[in-house]
Structures are given as C-alpha cells and as structure tokens.
Design an enzyme around this catalytic site. Structure first.
Site, mmCIF file in Angstrom:
data_model
loop_
_atom_site.group_PDB
_atom_site.id
_atom_site.type_symbol
_atom_site.label_atom_id
_atom_site.label_comp_id
_atom_site.label_asym_id
_atom_site.label_seq_id
_atom_site.Cartn_x
_atom_site.Cartn_y
_atom_site.Cartn_z
ATOM 1 N N CYS A 51 -7.949 -33.926 20.774
ATOM 2 C CA CYS A 51 -7.294 -35.408 20.802
ATOM 3 C C CYS A 51 -5.858 -34.792 20.156
ATOM 4 O O CYS A 51 -5.596 -34.075 20.048
ATOM 5 C CB CYS A 51 -8.271 -36.037 19.832
ATOM 6 N N ASP A 88 -15.305 -39.663 11.697
ATOM 7 C CA ASP A 88 -13.909 -38.514 10.723
ATOM 8 C C ASP A 88 -13.823 -39.050 9.283
ATOM 9 O O ASP A 88 -15.001 -39.872 9.021
ATOM 10 C CB ASP A 88 -13.202 -39.800 11.747
HETATM 11 O O1 LIG Z 1 -4.327 -38.573 15.639
HETATM 12 C C1 LIG Z 1 -3.639 -38.960 15.075
HETATM 13 O O2 LIG Z 1 -2.225 -39.779 15.318
HETATM 14 C C2 LIG Z 1 -4.690 -40.879 15.450
HETATM 15 C C3 LIG Z 1 -4.215 -41.917 14.984
HETATM 16 C C4 LIG Z 1 -4.250 -43.046 15.032
HETATM 17 C C5 LIG Z 1 -6.180 -43.591 15.141
HETATM 18 C C6 LIG Z 1 -7.009 -41.874 14.868
HETATM 19 C C7 LIG Z 1 -5.944 -40.565 15.630
HETATM 20 N N1 LIG Z 1 -6.550 -38.994 15.753
HETATM 21 C C8 LIG Z 1 -7.863 -38.815 15.643
HETATM 22 O O3 LIG Z 1 -8.285 -38.550 13.869
HETATM 23 C C9 LIG Z 1 -9.506 -37.743 14.400
HETATM 24 C C10 LIG Z 1 -9.256 -36.696 13.333
HETATM 25 O O4 LIG Z 1 -8.275 -35.521 13.625
HETATM 26 P P1 LIG Z 1 -7.717 -34.163 13.071
HETATM 27 O O5 LIG Z 1 -8.670 -33.590 13.668
HETATM 28 O O6 LIG Z 1 -8.331 -35.134 11.084
HETATM 29 O O7 LIG Z 1 -6.400 -34.469 13.040
HETATM 30 C C11 LIG Z 1 -9.738 -37.428 16.038
HETATM 31 O O8 LIG Z 1 -10.830 -38.236 16.707
HETATM 32 C C12 LIG Z 1 -8.381 -37.974 16.273
HETATM 33 O O9 LIG Z 1 -9.395 -38.666 17.907
#
Ligand SMILES: O=C(O)c1ccccc1N[C@@H]1O[C@H](COP(=O)(O)O)[C@@H](O)[C@H]1O
Length: 235
Positions: free
Chosen positions: A6, A131
């Site tokens: 992502c 998450d």
């Molecule tokens: O990544 C972003 O900036 C974000 C912003 C707003 C909502 C979701 C976002 N990201 C999502 O967060 C999870 C976990 O991320 P990480 O692996 O802990 O960095 C993932 O599902 C992203 O899609």
C-alpha cells in the site's frame, strides 16, 4: 495468500512491485496523508500493470460520491475504508459502487473490545482489515497490533492483517495468526510513498520460503496419497 503493498505513488515502483509478487496495489486517497495521490495519478500507475492485479483505494471519512468518482477515474477494483465509516455507510456505498468492487473495512485495534466491532460489518463488507490504533494518525503508522489479542479472531468473512508489518516480522506474525492476506506500507519504504524495492523483494523471498516449507511438510504427511497418484498415471 493475498499480499497488498500500500501507499504506492510512483508508476515504475507499482510495476516493479507487481512483478515481485504482490496480488494487490494500494493507493492512499486520504488528502492529509503524505502518501496521498489523485485519481489521475492512480490511473497513470494502474495503466502500466496487467488487469488481473487488484487495485485498492484507501479512503477515510469521505462521501460515497467522492469514492465513486475515484473508483471510476482511477480504475480501482476495491476500496478500503480506514476511518469511522458505519455499517450503514458501507451498505449505502455498496449500492453506489459498480458491481464487483470489493469493500474492505479497516478496524483500528486499540484493545480486544475493538474486535467485537467486526460483527457489525461482516454482512455489509467483503473483507475486514485489522490495523494498529494510533491516537493521532489514521494509518501508515508502522505500529504493530499486539498479535496475541488476535488469536481468537475468526470473523465470518475474509480478513487481512496490517499494521507495522516488515520483512523481518512477517514470519512471526504468520506463525501466530492465519489471516487471508497481509498488507504492508511503511515497513517496505525508504520514506512515505517511496517504496524500498530491496525490502519488497526480501518480503517475497520470506513468503516464498514459508510456502516451500509448508508444501514440504504437507507432502511428508501424505506419502500414501502421492504414491497412489503416481500409480494411477502408470500405463
Ligand atoms: O498510509 C497512509 O498514509 C494511510 C493514511 C490514512 C489511512 C490509511 C493509511 N495507510 C494504511 O495503514 C495500514 C498500515 O500501514 P503500515 O504498514 O503500518 O505503515 C495499511 O493498511 C495502509 O493501507
């Protein structure tokens, strides 16, 4: 297993990540995020990858009309709702999106009670995503969930594990939990929106090694079945 990478912002990185083995690419459609890109930028990335890759837009607390527009303009196959969207909103969104567009509802897990929310969504979304909770940030935090609290999590729809996953900790996570897929963002980045292809390659090597091991274990458990199959093929 589904593997979603992502927060992609660059066409050449999207293409490389698809080739390395991702099943889904994710695009952040939340304007406050440093990984935010527009529908036009998403379109420029997805036009360079084959149609069978999933293309997921991540939204938070916006309208059905806005989501519909980005899905259409960005040629998305699914949406991930990462804010405080209610089950009623998910039902309404289903009616406004083209048939077949996947709805993923993210639940930010602060404690084990947060998991109880899953019951309210299983009938109105396709997939759940767990998450980590952060008091100031919606996502992309790099924080892991306390995986022990998820060991009894078994919703009646598929679910994805997210939150601080990295090539280093993914094995630990998957030894403890059996999600239908995983989602990584900041754990495979050099800076927000700039993916580290070395880390992405390392991740897929780890996952391939896990699969080889699991296949070998399975084969060693069914010796009679495999020799029976060989016999059937003999003239
Ligand atoms: O990544 C972003 O900036 C974000 C912003 C707003 C909502 C979701 C976002 N990201 C999502 O967060 C999870 C976990 O991320 P990480 O692996 O802990 O960095 C993932 O599902 C992203 O899609």
């Amino acid at each position: 297993m589904r593997v979603k990478i992502c927060g992609i912002t660059k066409p050449e990185q999207g293409q490389a990540i698809a080739q390395l083995g991702a099943t889904a690419l994710g695009f952040i459609c939340v304007p406050a995020s440093p990984r935010y890109i527009t529908a036009t930028q998403i379109q420029a990335i997805v036009s360079r990858i084959p149609q069978h890759f999933e293309r997921i837009g991540v939204f938070a607390n916006t309208t059905c009309a806005e989501i519909f527009q980005v899905v259409t303009d960005g040629d998305l196959t699914g949406v991930q709702l990462h804010g405080e969207e209610s089950p009623e909103f998910c039902t309404q969104l289903r009616q406004s999106l083209p048939t077949g567009v996947e709805i993923i509802k993210a639940l930010r897990v602060r404690n084990s009670q947060a998991l109880a929310q899953a019951n309210f969504y299983v009938d109105c979304v396709d997939t759940l995503l767990l998450d980590a909770y952060h008091p100031q940030m919606l996502g992309g935090t790099g924080k892991t969930i306390d995986w022990i609290t998820l060991q009894q999590f078994c919703p009646s729809c598929p679910w994805l594990l997210a939150g601080g996953l990295t090539p280093e900790n993914v094995n630990d996570a998957l030894n403890q939990l059996k999600p239908n897929g995983i989602d990584l963002s900041s754990g495979v980045e050099r800076a927000p929106g700039d993916k580290d292809l070395t880390k992405v390659a390392q991740l897929f090597r780890q996952l391939a090694a896990r699969k080889t091991l699991a296949d070998a274990e399975l084969n060693s458990k069914i010796p009679h079945e495999s020799s029976a199959r060989r016999e059937i093929r003999l003239p």
